[in-house]
Write a protein that holds these residues in place. Structure first.
Motif, PDB file in Angstrom:
ATOM      1  N   GLY A 172      53.265 114.702 -57.711  1.00  0.00           N
ATOM      2  CA  GLY A 172      52.570 113.441 -57.910  1.00  0.00           C
ATOM      3  C   GLY A 172      52.738 112.859 -59.294  1.00  0.00           C
ATOM      4  O   GLY A 172      52.618 111.655 -59.474  1.00  0.00           O
ATOM      5  N   ALA A 173      53.005 113.684 -60.302  1.00  0.00           N
ATOM      6  CA  ALA A 173      53.076 113.138 -61.653  1.00  0.00           C
ATOM      7  C   ALA A 173      54.421 113.416 -62.327  1.00  0.00           C
ATOM      8  O   ALA A 173      55.116 112.488 -62.729  1.00  0.00           O
ATOM      9  CB  ALA A 173      51.938 113.706 -62.495  1.00  0.00           C
TER      10      ALA A 173
ATOM     11  N   ALA B 173      57.392 114.627 -61.197  1.00  0.00           N
ATOM     12  CA  ALA B 173      58.588 114.143 -60.527  1.00  0.00           C
ATOM     13  C   ALA B 173      58.650 112.619 -60.502  1.00  0.00           C
ATOM     14  O   ALA B 173      59.735 112.040 -60.508  1.00  0.00           O
ATOM     15  CB  ALA B 173      58.648 114.697 -59.111  1.00  0.00           C
ATOM     16  N   VAL B 174      57.473 111.969 -60.505  1.00  0.00           N
ATOM     17  CA  VAL B 174      57.474 110.501 -60.573  1.00  0.00           C
ATOM     18  C   VAL B 174      58.114 110.057 -61.878  1.00  0.00           C
ATOM     19  O   VAL B 174      58.928 109.131 -61.912  1.00  0.00           O
ATOM     20  CB  VAL B 174      56.044 109.943 -60.458  1.00  0.00           C
ATOM     21  CG1 VAL B 174      56.018 108.472 -60.761  1.00  0.00           C
ATOM     22  CG2 VAL B 174      55.486 110.185 -59.081  1.00  0.00           C
TER      23      VAL B 174
ATOM     24  N   LEU C  59      61.834 110.541 -61.732  1.00  0.00           N
ATOM     25  CA  LEU C  59      62.432 109.486 -60.912  1.00  0.00           C
ATOM     26  C   LEU C  59      62.511 108.195 -61.714  1.00  0.00           C
ATOM     27  O   LEU C  59      63.528 107.504 -61.715  1.00  0.00           O
ATOM     28  CB  LEU C  59      61.553 109.311 -59.680  1.00  0.00           C
ATOM     29  CG  LEU C  59      62.195 108.743 -58.424  1.00  0.00           C
ATOM     30  CD1 LEU C  59      63.371 109.593 -58.030  1.00  0.00           C
ATOM     31  CD2 LEU C  59      61.191 108.689 -57.302  1.00  0.00           C
ATOM     32  N   PHE C  60      61.417 107.924 -62.420  1.00  0.00           N
ATOM     33  CA  PHE C  60      61.308 106.773 -63.291  1.00  0.00           C
ATOM     34  C   PHE C  60      62.479 106.722 -64.263  1.00  0.00           C
ATOM     35  O   PHE C  60      63.185 105.727 -64.370  1.00  0.00           O
ATOM     36  CB  PHE C  60      60.035 106.997 -64.106  1.00  0.00           C
ATOM     37  CG  PHE C  60      59.152 105.812 -64.208  1.00  0.00           C
ATOM     38  CD1 PHE C  60      58.302 105.509 -63.166  1.00  0.00           C
ATOM     39  CD2 PHE C  60      59.165 105.028 -65.334  1.00  0.00           C
ATOM     40  CE1 PHE C  60      57.473 104.426 -63.260  1.00  0.00           C
ATOM     41  CE2 PHE C  60      58.333 103.941 -65.424  1.00  0.00           C
ATOM     42  CZ  PHE C  60      57.486 103.640 -64.393  1.00  0.00           C
TER      43      PHE C  60
ATOM     44  N   SER D  13      48.476 110.825 -54.161  1.00  0.00           N
ATOM     45  CA  SER D  13      49.401 110.744 -55.297  1.00  0.00           C
ATOM     46  C   SER D  13      50.849 110.738 -54.816  1.00  0.00           C
ATOM     47  O   SER D  13      51.741 110.307 -55.530  1.00  0.00           O
ATOM     48  CB  SER D  13      49.169 111.893 -56.280  1.00  0.00           C
ATOM     49  OG  SER D  13      49.522 113.108 -55.692  1.00  0.00           O
ATOM     50  N   LEU D  14      51.081 111.193 -53.570  1.00  0.00           N
ATOM     51  CA  LEU D  14      52.447 111.137 -53.038  1.00  0.00           C
ATOM     52  C   LEU D  14      52.798 109.739 -52.553  1.00  0.00           C
ATOM     53  O   LEU D  14      53.965 109.396 -52.414  1.00  0.00           O
ATOM     54  CB  LEU D  14      52.598 112.107 -51.864  1.00  0.00           C
ATOM     55  CG  LEU D  14      52.582 113.588 -52.179  1.00  0.00           C
ATOM     56  CD1 LEU D  14      52.914 114.371 -50.943  1.00  0.00           C
ATOM     57  CD2 LEU D  14      53.577 113.893 -53.262  1.00  0.00           C
TER      58      LEU D  14
ATOM     59  N   TYR E 212      55.560 107.450 -53.819  1.00  0.00           N
ATOM     60  CA  TYR E 212      56.988 107.599 -53.509  1.00  0.00           C
ATOM     61  C   TYR E 212      57.479 106.573 -52.520  1.00  0.00           C
ATOM     62  O   TYR E 212      58.611 106.094 -52.636  1.00  0.00           O
ATOM     63  CB  TYR E 212      57.285 109.005 -52.989  1.00  0.00           C
ATOM     64  CG  TYR E 212      57.302 109.995 -54.108  1.00  0.00           C
ATOM     65  CD1 TYR E 212      58.303 109.927 -55.062  1.00  0.00           C
ATOM     66  CD2 TYR E 212      56.314 110.927 -54.247  1.00  0.00           C
ATOM     67  CE1 TYR E 212      58.306 110.788 -56.120  1.00  0.00           C
ATOM     68  CE2 TYR E 212      56.318 111.802 -55.292  1.00  0.00           C
ATOM     69  CZ  TYR E 212      57.315 111.723 -56.234  1.00  0.00           C
ATOM     70  OH  TYR E 212      57.304 112.571 -57.287  1.00  0.00           O
TER      71      TYR E 212
ATOM     72  N   VAL F  19      50.033 106.370 -61.222  1.00  0.00           N
ATOM     73  CA  VAL F  19      49.954 107.602 -62.005  1.00  0.00           C
ATOM     74  C   VAL F  19      48.822 107.501 -63.022  1.00  0.00           C
ATOM     75  O   VAL F  19      48.075 108.454 -63.241  1.00  0.00           O
ATOM     76  CB  VAL F  19      51.310 107.883 -62.679  1.00  0.00           C
ATOM     77  CG1 VAL F  19      51.188 109.022 -63.650  1.00  0.00           C
ATOM     78  CG2 VAL F  19      52.348 108.213 -61.634  1.00  0.00           C
TER      79      VAL F  19
END
Lengths: 207, 339
Positions: free
Chosen positions: A64-65, A67-68, A71-72, B125-126, B129, B155
């Motif tokens: 949720g944090a 990997a975001v 990706l960013f 939170s997913l 995506y 986030v």
């Protein structure tokens, strides 16, 4: 147990395949997406082991944090993918060395279990047993008592890393107009406006 | 072999049937929630809203569904086809899967897991995506900007949402959603929105931001970004994105109900109110929260992006962090740590 075994092989299979695709995918964004799939499958494996708290934390923190942000960054990068591939042979020895070290460590762990089977249960028995307390409680009991110094040290390391990142990227530019929220909110009509009675045809002489 | 079928097959079939039933009910409910949203929005603006299809326009959402289904699906030439099509599927699947752990009455839940609250938090939170993949795969400027905004926004607000949840969890002493609701039994003075009132406000505003609802709908700010991350979508993928958004809003409303408004419990534990089934109380509270969502959409102007970030990091985060410490200290020093 059959269902658990089937579920294990599904999650493990997906995790291994996705992990392979992380390094095999041509597009870096696809790599990150496969990495997320790997995390997700790993969370599934945690649930099968009865560690549902860890599974959810893995999802919230890593997927949720962290990997975001991966990706960013990868999406924003303007990388020439072809030139990335060129140095493959050059980096192969180092990669192979790292892989070999990891492999050796795995062999040591699993080898110990084979040679001395009584050590295996040391690694996988939570105290007290999970039937008595919930996951979160079991972790809380040891983390804030037995491992409190390690926990605090990890927190300090992260804090230092965070401050370091901020210090490295912070720059004070001159001549930039900034917004002061307190000044804006504190501004009242009396400070900014003046109401005058204007006689027709005379205008305002002094300001 | 027969043993396996009896021990695993029958429960699996029951769970599957329950899930399908919940799914169908939820999707039909979303159709009417969409209609309600538009009606509230119209009423605030002295308009009539949808009033043509069916009595009072009640069937408008179904007409929209048919329209979306029969439209041509256009995939842009420069798009990353696989990711482009997976994104709406992912959004919808995640949004719907959160409902597996939401208890609507005592025991009325598909999976009463121990870490229910964390499951919902992880799922929500997913959900970022779906949006970020849609924005990137479209290979176009506006969707990409919308997706980046959305990712940063979700986030950021998750952090303070997490702390708010921690406050409630410390008061309850359990991560199980049914336990959280049951610890608020007895009347509305036991509901957590009273002792944790500042957290209730922060949580509600954070859910607005988390679900990309106005006034925080910057990912799809039409004045700047056309339609944000969904610009390139058409036909049923667009419908799925849209539906996922509303299902996610409903699940966040349900979460607020469970955490702060006593879940399925009646406001006062006396005769006429307790005759109403708990299921009805739960949905009445969810619908009430959704009504507030709809009114906010109609009357509040959109935030500016830097102000949104400031609100999340510089206002909500310190307050909720302080409240975590305050709650923990209160519980320890008054000796009321739940066990």
């Amino acid at each position: 147990m059959v269902v658990a075994a089937i579920a294990f092989y599904i999650f493990a299979g997906i995790a291994v395949a996705a992990a392979f695709m992380v390094i095999a995918a041509r597009n870096p964004v696809h790599s990150v997406l496969y990495l997320i799939l790997t995390f997700f499958s790993a969370a599934g494996l945690f649930v099968l082991m009865g560690a549902e708290f860890l599974a959810m934390i893995l999802l919230i923190v890593y997927v949720g944090a962290v990997a975001v942000l991966f990706l960013f960054v990868v999406m924003m990068l303007d990388v020439n993918f072809a030139s990335l591939r060129e140095g493959f042979l050059q980096y192969l020895p180092i990669g192979a060395l790292v892989g070999f070290v990891l492999f050796l460590e795995m062999v040591m762990v699993i080898g110990t279990w084979v040679i001395a089977p009584e050590t295996a249960h040391l690694a996988q028995s939570p105290i007290p047993p999970l039937g008595d307390v919930t996951n979160a409680e079991a972790i809380g009991r040891v983390m804030y008592t037995q491992y409190i110094y390690f926990f605090q040290a990890a927190g300090m390391v992260l804090l230092v890393a965070m401050i370091g990142a901020i210090v490295l990227t912070l720059r004070h530019r001159e001549g930039v107009q900034r917004q002061s929220i307190t000044a804006q909110v504190g501004r009242r009509a009396e400070d900014a406006l003046e109401i005058r009675k204007v006689e027709p045809g005379q205008g305002i002489s002094e300001l | 072999m027969v043993d396996i079928l009896v021990t695993y097959g029958i429960p699996a079939a029951i769970i599957a049937a329950q899930s399908v039933f919940l799914l169908v009910c939820l999707l039909v409910f979303v159709a009417f929630i969409l209609y309600a949203d538009r009606k509230v929005w119209a009423a605030v603006g002295y308009r009539k809203g949808p009033n043509v299809v069916g009595p009072f326009g009640l069937l408008q959402s179904f007409a929209d569904l048919a329209k979306f289904m029969f439209k041509e699906l256009i995939i842009p030439a420069g798009a990353n086809k696989g990711v482009f099509l997976i994104a709406p599927l992912l959004s919808t699947t995640l949004a719907l899967s959160a409902w597996a752990v939401i208890p609507m009455a005592d025991g009325v839940v598909i999976s009463n897991v121990n870490v229910g609250i964390l499951f919902i938090f992880a799922i929500s939170s997913l959900e970022v995506y779906g949006i970020i993949m849609a924005g990137w795969a479209s290979n176009s400027k506006y969707p990409f900007l919308g997706a980046l905004r959305s990712a940063a926004q979700m986030v950021s607000y998750e952090v303070s949402m997490g702390f708010v949840i921690v406050c409630v969890l410390m008061t309850v002493g359990s991560l199980n959603l049914s336990d959280i609701v049951n610890s608020q039994a007895g009347g509305f003075w036991n509901w957590y929105f009273l002792p944790h009132f500042p957290m209730f406000v922060i949580f509600f505003i954070s859910t607005l931001a988390e679900s990309n609802r106005p006034p925080f709908d910057l990912p799809e700010a039409e004045a700047e970004l056309v339609a944000g991350y969904a610009v390139e979508y058409s036909s049923s993928p667009y419908m799925m994105m849209f539906m996922a958004e509303y299902v996610a809003i409903l699940s966040l409303c349900a979460l607020t109900t469970i955490l702060f408004l006593g879940g399925w419990h009646a406001p006062i534990d006396i005769a006429p109110l307790t005759w109403v089934p708990p299921f009805v109380w739960f949905w009445a509270k969810v619908i009430f929260l959704f009504f507030i969502f709809a009114v906010i959409k109609a009357i509040v102007p959109r935030y500016r992006y830097d102000q949104l970030m400031r609100l999340g990091w510089k206002v909500f985060l310190p307050i909720s962090l302080f409240w975590v410490v305050a709650t923990a200290s209160f519980l320890v020093f008054t000796g009321t740590v739940p066990q």
